[in-house]
Design a protein around this motif. Structure first.
Motif, PDB file in Angstrom:
ATOM      1  N   GLY A   1      -5.990   5.699   7.834  1.00  0.00           N
ATOM      2  CA  GLY A   1      -4.723   5.389   8.507  1.00  0.00           C
ATOM      3  C   GLY A   1      -4.931   5.221  10.003  1.00  0.00           C
ATOM      4  N   THR A   2      -5.750   6.081  10.583  1.00  0.00           N
ATOM      5  CA  THR A   2      -6.001   6.031  12.024  1.00  0.00           C
ATOM      6  C   THR A   2      -6.766   4.758  12.404  1.00  0.00           C
ATOM      7  N   ILE A   3      -7.697   4.364  11.551  1.00  0.00           N
ATOM      8  CA  ILE A   3      -8.466   3.139  11.823  1.00  0.00           C
ATOM      9  C   ILE A   3      -7.528   1.929  11.911  1.00  0.00           C
ATOM     10  N   LEU A   4      -6.507   1.888  11.054  1.00  0.00           N
ATOM     11  CA  LEU A   4      -5.564   0.754  11.106  1.00  0.00           C
ATOM     12  C   LEU A   4      -4.919   0.649  12.481  1.00  0.00           C
ATOM     13  N   MET A   5      -4.571   1.783  13.076  1.00  0.00           N
ATOM     14  CA  MET A   5      -3.945   1.772  14.398  1.00  0.00           C
ATOM     15  C   MET A   5      -4.959   1.445  15.489  1.00  0.00           C
ATOM     16  N   LEU A   6      -6.123   2.105  15.450  1.00  0.00           N
ATOM     17  CA  LEU A   6      -7.100   1.914  16.521  1.00  0.00           C
ATOM     18  C   LEU A   6      -7.579   0.472  16.579  1.00  0.00           C
ATOM     19  N   ALA A   7      -7.730  -0.161  15.429  1.00  0.00           N
ATOM     20  CA  ALA A   7      -8.229  -1.544  15.412  1.00  0.00           C
ATOM     21  C   ALA A   7      -7.075  -2.540  15.340  1.00  0.00           C
ATOM     22  N   ASP A   8      -5.848  -2.041  15.400  1.00  0.00           N
ATOM     23  CA  ASP A   8      -4.639  -2.883  15.394  1.00  0.00           C
ATOM     24  C   ASP A   8      -4.664  -3.897  14.247  1.00  0.00           C
ATOM     25  N   ILE A   9      -4.885  -3.376  13.052  1.00  0.00           N
ATOM     26  CA  ILE A   9      -4.971  -4.249  11.876  1.00  0.00           C
ATOM     27  C   ILE A   9      -3.575  -4.702  11.466  1.00  0.00           C
ATOM     28  N   ARG A  10      -3.412  -6.005  11.307  1.00  0.00           N
ATOM     29  CA  ARG A  10      -2.118  -6.592  10.948  1.00  0.00           C
ATOM     30  C   ARG A  10      -2.365  -7.877  10.186  1.00  0.00           C
ATOM     31  N   PRO A  11      -1.333  -8.459   9.592  1.00  0.00           N
ATOM     32  CA  PRO A  11      -1.564  -9.657   8.790  1.00  0.00           C
ATOM     33  C   PRO A  11      -2.236 -10.768   9.595  1.00  0.00           C
ATOM     34  N   GLY A  12      -3.264 -11.341   9.017  1.00  0.00           N
ATOM     35  CA  GLY A  12      -3.929 -12.490   9.631  1.00  0.00           C
ATOM     36  C   GLY A  12      -5.137 -12.163  10.489  1.00  0.00           C
ATOM     37  N   VAL A  13      -5.358 -10.895  10.873  1.00  0.00           N
ATOM     38  CA  VAL A  13      -6.532 -10.609  11.705  1.00  0.00           C
ATOM     39  C   VAL A  13      -7.805 -10.840  10.883  1.00  0.00           C
ATOM     40  N   ARG A  14      -8.868 -11.257  11.585  1.00  0.00           N
ATOM     41  CA  ARG A  14     -10.153 -11.502  10.923  1.00  0.00           C
ATOM     42  C   ARG A  14     -11.120 -10.407  11.335  1.00  0.00           C
ATOM     43  N   VAL A  15     -11.617  -9.674  10.344  1.00  0.00           N
ATOM     44  CA  VAL A  15     -12.521  -8.570  10.672  1.00  0.00           C
ATOM     45  C   VAL A  15     -13.801  -8.630   9.854  1.00  0.00           C
ATOM     46  N   LEU A  16     -14.856  -8.075  10.439  1.00  0.00           N
ATOM     47  CA  LEU A  16     -16.099  -7.863   9.715  1.00  0.00           C
ATOM     48  C   LEU A  16     -16.217  -6.369   9.439  1.00  0.00           C
ATOM     49  N   GLU A  17     -16.553  -6.041   8.200  1.00  0.00           N
ATOM     50  CA  GLU A  17     -16.705  -4.641   7.815  1.00  0.00           C
ATOM     51  C   GLU A  17     -18.117  -4.438   7.255  1.00  0.00           C
ATOM     52  N   SER A  18     -18.820  -3.385   7.722  1.00  0.00           N
ATOM     53  CA  SER A  18     -20.162  -3.118   7.190  1.00  0.00           C
ATOM     54  C   SER A  18     -20.497  -1.641   7.361  1.00  0.00           C
ATOM     55  N   GLY A  19     -21.137  -0.982   6.293  1.00  0.00           N
ATOM     56  CA  GLY A  19     -21.233  -1.407   4.921  1.00  0.00           C
ATOM     57  C   GLY A  19     -19.900  -1.246   4.205  1.00  0.00           C
ATOM     58  N   VAL A  20     -19.902  -1.787   3.044  1.00  0.00           N
ATOM     59  CA  VAL A  20     -18.662  -1.860   2.287  1.00  0.00           C
ATOM     60  C   VAL A  20     -18.511  -0.651   1.349  1.00  0.00           C
ATOM     61  N   GLY A  21     -19.640  -0.115   0.898  1.00  0.00           N
ATOM     62  CA  GLY A  21     -19.641   1.112   0.089  1.00  0.00           C
ATOM     63  C   GLY A  21     -18.773   0.980  -1.147  1.00  0.00           C
ATOM     64  N   SER A  22     -17.835   1.909  -1.319  1.00  0.00           N
ATOM     65  CA  SER A  22     -16.973   1.903  -2.502  1.00  0.00           C
ATOM     66  C   SER A  22     -15.717   1.070  -2.305  1.00  0.00           C
ATOM     67  N   GLY A  23     -15.493   0.594  -1.093  1.00  0.00           N
ATOM     68  CA  GLY A  23     -14.363  -0.305  -0.847  1.00  0.00           C
ATOM     69  C   GLY A  23     -13.090   0.369  -0.377  1.00  0.00           C
ATOM     70  N   ALA A  24     -13.166   1.644   0.014  1.00  0.00           N
ATOM     71  CA  ALA A  24     -11.944   2.338   0.462  1.00  0.00           C
ATOM     72  C   ALA A  24     -11.385   1.692   1.734  1.00  0.00           C
ATOM     73  N   LEU A  25     -12.262   1.447   2.706  1.00  0.00           N
ATOM     74  CA  LEU A  25     -11.783   0.800   3.933  1.00  0.00           C
ATOM     75  C   LEU A  25     -11.372  -0.641   3.643  1.00  0.00           C
ATOM     76  N   SER A  26     -12.125  -1.330   2.800  1.00  0.00           N
ATOM     77  CA  SER A  26     -11.768  -2.720   2.461  1.00  0.00           C
ATOM     78  C   SER A  26     -10.347  -2.806   1.953  1.00  0.00           C
ATOM     79  N   MET A  27     -10.003  -1.948   0.993  1.00  0.00           N
ATOM     80  CA  MET A  27      -8.664  -2.083   0.394  1.00  0.00           C
ATOM     81  C   MET A  27      -7.575  -1.721   1.384  1.00  0.00           C
TER      82      MET A  27
END
Ligand code: SAH
Length: 257
Positions: free
Chosen positions: A87-113
């Motif tokens: 939840g905190t990562i969403l705020m710190l990185a200001d994630i909102r519809p349409g933003v383009r992000v790179l995520e690494s590693g992907v692991g089990s996909g918790a952050l991805s989803m």
């Protein structure tokens, strides 16, 4: 918004002692507990929050899992990022519809989803094929197929470079995030956010040093303390147990040199 449970849905069964089981509904299927059997057919067509009994009298409530429930119960290969940090990562990185992000590693996909559900377009770099596949399956199990056209996972090493450009965010959960900082400085747009989740403060400090050398500013390192309280009559006190440590979040914005 809330529809009756259907075959293929994930359902969280919660017993009287608050034990939680994640079940995928299959026509004719059975869930076996220490208090007997629940037929999936009794759940298919039932509404969210239904109460039901197992064959030997156990009492359960069936809920549609929240994203946090799902992250803690889904099949995992790698360790996941906990909901309090997601939840905190969403705020710190200001994630909102349409933003383009790179995520690494992907692991089990918790952050991805979490990113996908907030509307981001996500490119993942993951070195392990089996984890990449598991992450994709987990994403689809939680979110359905809608976000899959905003989700691309490539089997590659983030330490070797990033092909994307003009990204809004680079989000890192891998052992040596400092090895990605120079690549991120080229891949991000000016003002874009870099963030690393690191279990160890030594990793955080090494990452921070590298940020300063590559044109990042406004950096901050923090941890999220989540302490729940026990509230029952006059017994009102902090819970005895808590997850004492998960990881540090370090983030900064690209200013350029
Ligand atoms: N954030 C994820 C968990 C990531 S676990 C989640 O919330 O589910 C760390 C992942 O990083 C592992 O899957 C590991 O295979 C991957 N990894 C480690 N080094 C890497 C590298 N250099 N490039 C890409 N992925 C890497």
């Amino acid at each position: 918004m809330s529809e009756a449970f259907a075959a293929g849905d994930r359902v969280l069964l919660v017993d009287r002692k608050d034990r939680r089981y994640l079940v995928t509904l299959v026509a004719g299927g059975e869930f076996h507990s220490h208090t007997g059997v629940i037929d999936h057919d009794d759940l298919i067509g039932a509404p969210d929050g239904s109460r039901l009994h197992s064959s030997r009298g156990g009492s359960f409530v069936a809920f549609r899992p929240t994203l946090a429930d799902f992250v803690l119960k889904m099949p995992r290969g790698a360790q996941v990022i906990y909901p309090k940090d997601l939840g905190t990562i969403l705020m710190l990185a200001d994630i909102r519809p349409g933003v383009r992000v790179l995520e690494s590693g992907v692991g089990s996909g918790a952050l991805s989803m979490t990113l996908l559900r907030a509307g981001a377009q996500v490119t993942g770099y993951e070195i392990r094929q089996d984890f990449a596949e598991r992450a994709r399956q987990n994403v689809e199990a939680m979110l359905g197929s809608e976000p899959l056209d905003r989700y691309e996972v490539e089997i590659r090493d983030a330490y070797e470079g990033i092909d994307e450009t003009e990204l809004d965010g680079v989000l890192l959960d891998l052992p040596e995030p400092w090895q990605v900082v120079s690549h991120a400085a080229r891949a991000l747009r000016r003002g874009g956010t870099i963030l690393a989740y690191t279990p160890s403060i030594v990793q955080a400090a090494t990452f921070r040093e590298s940020l300063g050398e590559h044109g990042f500013a406004y950096s901050e390192t923090l941890e999220v303390m989540h302490r729940s309280w026990h509230i029952e009559g006059t017994a009102v006190r902090p819970a005895h147990r808590m997850v004492g440590h998960t990881g540090f979040l370090s983030h900064a914005r690209l200013l350029g040199t």
